[in-house]
Design a protein around this motif. Structure first.
Motif, PDB file in Angstrom:
ATOM      1  N   ASP A  79       0.833  -1.209   0.000  1.00 24.12           N
ATOM      2  CA  ASP A  79       0.000   0.000   0.000  1.00 24.12           C
ATOM      3  C   ASP A  79       0.867   1.258   0.000  1.00 24.12           C
ATOM      4  OD1 ASP A  79      -2.250  -1.601   0.062  1.00 24.12           O
ATOM      5  OD2 ASP A  79      -2.502  -1.453   2.238  1.00 24.12           O
ATOM      6  N   TYR A  80       1.896   1.248   0.845  1.00 23.11           N
ATOM      7  CA  TYR A  80       2.819   2.384   0.914  1.00 23.11           C
ATOM      8  C   TYR A  80       3.525   2.594  -0.424  1.00 23.11           C
ATOM      9  CZ  TYR A  80       7.257   4.750   1.925  1.00 23.11           C
ATOM     10  OH  TYR A  80       8.344   5.585   1.888  1.00 23.11           O
ATOM     11  N   ALA A  81       4.000   1.492  -1.036  1.00 24.68           N
ATOM     12  CA  ALA A  81       4.707   1.589  -2.314  1.00 24.68           C
ATOM     13  C   ALA A  81       3.785   2.102  -3.413  1.00 24.68           C
ATOM     14  CB  ALA A  81       5.292   0.232  -2.698  1.00 24.68           C
ATOM     15  N   ALA A  82       2.528   1.639  -3.419  1.00 33.29           N
ATOM     16  CA  ALA A  82       1.572   2.097  -4.431  1.00 33.29           C
ATOM     17  C   ALA A  82       1.279   3.585  -4.274  1.00 33.29           C
ATOM     18  CB  ALA A  82       0.280   1.290  -4.331  1.00 33.29           C
ATOM     19  N   ALA A  83       1.120   4.049  -3.032  1.00 31.12           N
ATOM     20  CA  ALA A  83       0.879   5.469  -2.791  1.00 31.12           C
ATOM     21  C   ALA A  83       2.081   6.310  -3.210  1.00 31.12           C
ATOM     22  CB  ALA A  83       0.557   5.699  -1.313  1.00 31.12           C
ATOM     23  N   PRO A 132       7.343  -0.531 -14.380  1.00 36.14           N
ATOM     24  CA  PRO A 132       7.256  -1.894 -13.836  1.00 36.14           C
ATOM     25  C   PRO A 132       6.420  -1.970 -12.559  1.00 36.14           C
ATOM     26  CG  PRO A 132       9.504  -1.403 -14.502  1.00 36.14           C
ATOM     27  CD  PRO A 132       8.755  -0.115 -14.561  1.00 36.14           C
ATOM     28  N   MET A 133       6.586  -0.981 -11.671  1.00 35.52           N
ATOM     29  CA  MET A 133       5.812  -0.980 -10.430  1.00 35.52           C
ATOM     30  C   MET A 133       4.323  -0.830 -10.713  1.00 35.52           C
ATOM     31  SD  MET A 133       5.888  -1.104  -7.092  1.00 35.52           S
ATOM     32  CE  MET A 133       7.523  -0.639  -6.558  1.00 35.52           C
ATOM     33  N   TYR A 134       3.973   0.026 -11.660  1.00 35.40           N
ATOM     34  CA  TYR A 134       2.568   0.189 -12.023  1.00 35.40           C
ATOM     35  C   TYR A 134       1.976  -1.136 -12.482  1.00 35.40           C
ATOM     36  CZ  TYR A 134       3.690   5.219 -12.156  1.00 35.40           C
ATOM     37  OH  TYR A 134       4.092   6.481 -11.839  1.00 35.40           O
ATOM     38  N   ALA A 135       2.729  -1.847 -13.337  1.00 37.96           N
ATOM     39  CA  ALA A 135       2.220  -3.105 -13.880  1.00 37.96           C
ATOM     40  C   ALA A 135       2.050  -4.148 -12.779  1.00 37.96           C
ATOM     41  CB  ALA A 135       3.171  -3.628 -14.960  1.00 37.96           C
ATOM     42  N   VAL A 136       3.040  -4.263 -11.904  1.00 38.50           N
ATOM     43  CA  VAL A 136       2.958  -5.249 -10.819  1.00 38.50           C
ATOM     44  C   VAL A 136       1.791  -4.933  -9.896  1.00 38.50           C
ATOM     45  CG1 VAL A 136       4.153  -6.168  -8.790  1.00 38.50           C
ATOM     46  CG2 VAL A 136       5.416  -5.804 -10.909  1.00 38.50           C
ATOM     47  N   THR A 137       1.635  -3.653  -9.557  1.00 43.98           N
ATOM     48  CA  THR A 137       0.555  -3.254  -8.648  1.00 43.98           C
ATOM     49  C   THR A 137      -0.816  -3.546  -9.248  1.00 43.98           C
ATOM     50  OG1 THR A 137       1.943  -1.503  -7.735  1.00 43.98           O
ATOM     51  CG2 THR A 137      -0.404  -1.342  -7.321  1.00 43.98           C
TER      52      THR A 137
END
Length: 489
Positions: free
Chosen positions: A53-57, A238-243
């Motif tokens: 959640d923290y990483a997505a924010a 990459p983070m967007y896709a994983v999330t």
């Protein structure tokens, strides 16, 4: 990292950059150690889901953070002449842009939660918005201090403030404020750094110059901010896709591995940039060519990158298990992938700095768009190929390799560097990093647990290190430092 000079003679730019690099990296080592200890603690009190959640924010607001900065850090760091009027205008621009971005964050918090399909991140996004009220002012202060060759003061201030922020964040997490304590740590660090740096800057005897209109500053710094937004987009694809595709738990695993590699990589990039950009700006401002300084800079960057991440790739997986404890197995598997690609990212980032100093905005934009396109393509391939986290993790570093090659070809055509002459230092430094990785990873297999594997890995790398010391005159980075008079044989 200065102009080409006779053997044993160092230019003022070379000495200034070298001293700044020593202070910046000394503070960086302390900062990375602090953050690794903090990571070990937070991994035990923050679950993978909450960290996701923290990483997505954080990823949601990464681009907005660079808009808030308004490119002022780069503008001031590369300023050919720094005056009190320039700093005052930078402060005004930073305050306004930060306030606007704070208001924007509060308005889009619910939208971010809906985009990710994670309604629980909305309060975290709103809390992150508080960073924008102080972070742009902080970047303006520290950039001005470094441009005035006060790297030692800036480095000590940042490290001390980091310790204070981590202490506050740890206390909040211990009280059950997860993941909000992670955000609070960053806010406190920023406030403390800004307070100390601002007071020191107010006492600096800056020369008086002509009035600097905010509009003209925003015109230039805004371009740098735009380039940074594109760069952040490439980093976070990459983070967007994983999330979005794999959910918060996979995001937590992915982001932990990315964070452990990203800490030293981001620190090395930032400190190298802070150390060399003021000197490069002076050279460029005096009408001298960067062609004499560029090969030295690239040689130094390749040595730092390949050696550092060769060591990290060897002992990093064991260190990650020791730091994070149980429940982070996937993160450990991704560690080597991130570490192996990190040198390519660092070299491409150094290239961005060179083009910024040269004011080659078209070339900078071309490289960044190329990196974004390749990153997105590799990520799409990784998602299609059985949702491969390893391939997604390799996307940005692979794109950075192509981007740096494009930079080298462009500089070769502009006669800023001779491309064939760079092959030797790159290959030698890569070979050293590869030898450290192979010897360390093989030796680590003899260990029974994470700590034992780290010790075995470090001992396994000792013969390679001894050979490098004995043959140091054959290493390009060392021989260049001797030739420039920065070290004695």
């Amino acid at each position: 990292m200065g102009e080409s000079l006779s053997v044993g003679t160092a230019s003022p730019e070379a000495r200034t950059s070298f001293r700044a690099l020593l202070w910046n990296y000394s503070a960086a080592v302390a900062g990375v150690l602090l953050q690794l200890c903090y990571t070990a603690y937070t991994a035990r009190v923050v679950s993978p889901r909450h960290f996701g959640d923290y990483a997505a924010a954080s990823a949601s607001l990464a681009a907005l953070g660079n808009i808030a900065d308004a490119g002022l850090f780069t503008y001031l760091l590369r300023a050919e002449h720094l005056t009190r009027q320039t700093v005052r205008t930078a402060y005004r621009v930073a305050a306004v842009s930060g306030a606007l971005c704070f208001a924007t964050t509060q308005a889009v918090a619910s939208l971010c939660a809906n985009v990710w399909g994670l309604p629980e991140i909305e309060p975290t996004v709103r809390l992150f918005g508080l960073l924008f009220l102080t972070e742009p002012l902080l970047y303006a202060s520290t950039a001005a201090l470094r441009r005035m060759d006060l790297a030692r003061f800036a480095s000590f201030t940042e490290t001390g403030a980091l310790l204070v922020g981590m202490a506050v964040g740890s206390a909040l997490l211990a009280a059950g404020w997860s993941p909000y304590g992670l955000v609070a740590a960053r806010i406190v660090t920023t406030v403390v750094t800004l307070g100390i740096a601002g007071l020191r800057l107010a006492r600096c005897p800056l020369p008086v110059g002509p009035r600097v209109p905010a509009r003209s500053m925003v015109g230039v710094s805004g371009a740098f901010a735009g380039y940074r937004v594109i760069q952040i987009l490439a980093t976070n694809v990459p983070m967007y896709a994983v999330t979005r595709v794999l959910g918060p738990t996979a995001t937590g695993q992915y982001s932990r591995a990315s964070l452990v590699v990203g800490l030293p990589m981001g620190t090395l990039c930032h400190r190298l940039r802070c150390s060399v950009m003021p000197s490069l700006a002076r050279i460029n401002g005096e009408g001298r060519t960067l062609g004499n300084a560029l090969p030295d800079l690239l040689s130094a960057a390749s040595a730092i990158a390949f050696v550092s991440f060769g060591v990290l790739a060897a002992v990093g997986p064991a260190a990650l298990r020791l730091l994070l404890g149980p429940g982070w197995g996937t993160a450990g598997e991704l560690m080597t992938v991130f570490a192996a690609g990190a040198p390519l990212v660092l070299l491409c980032q150094v290239g961005y700095t060179v083009d910024e100093v040269r004011k080659a905005m078209g070339a900078l934009l071309q490289t960044q768009l190329l990196v974004v396109a390749i990153t997105a393509g590799v990520v799409a391939l990784g998602v299609a190929a059985g949702r491969s986290l390893a391939l997604v993790a390799a996307a940005y570093s692979a794109a950075s390799a192509v981007g740096h090659l494009a930079q080298l070809v462009r500089w070769h055509r502009a006669r800023l560097c001779h491309l064939p002459s760079l092959v030797r230092p790159y290959l030698i430094h890569a070979a050293v990093g590869g030898a450290l990785y192979v010897s360390g990873s093989l030796a680590a297999r003899w260990g029974d647990g994470p700590l034992s594997q780290i010790m075995h890995g470090l001992l396994g790398m000792a013969p390679v290190a001894l050979v490098c010391v004995a043959a140091r005159r054959r290493l390009p980075f060392y021989s260049t430092a001797v030739a420039r008079g920065l070290v004695t044989q």
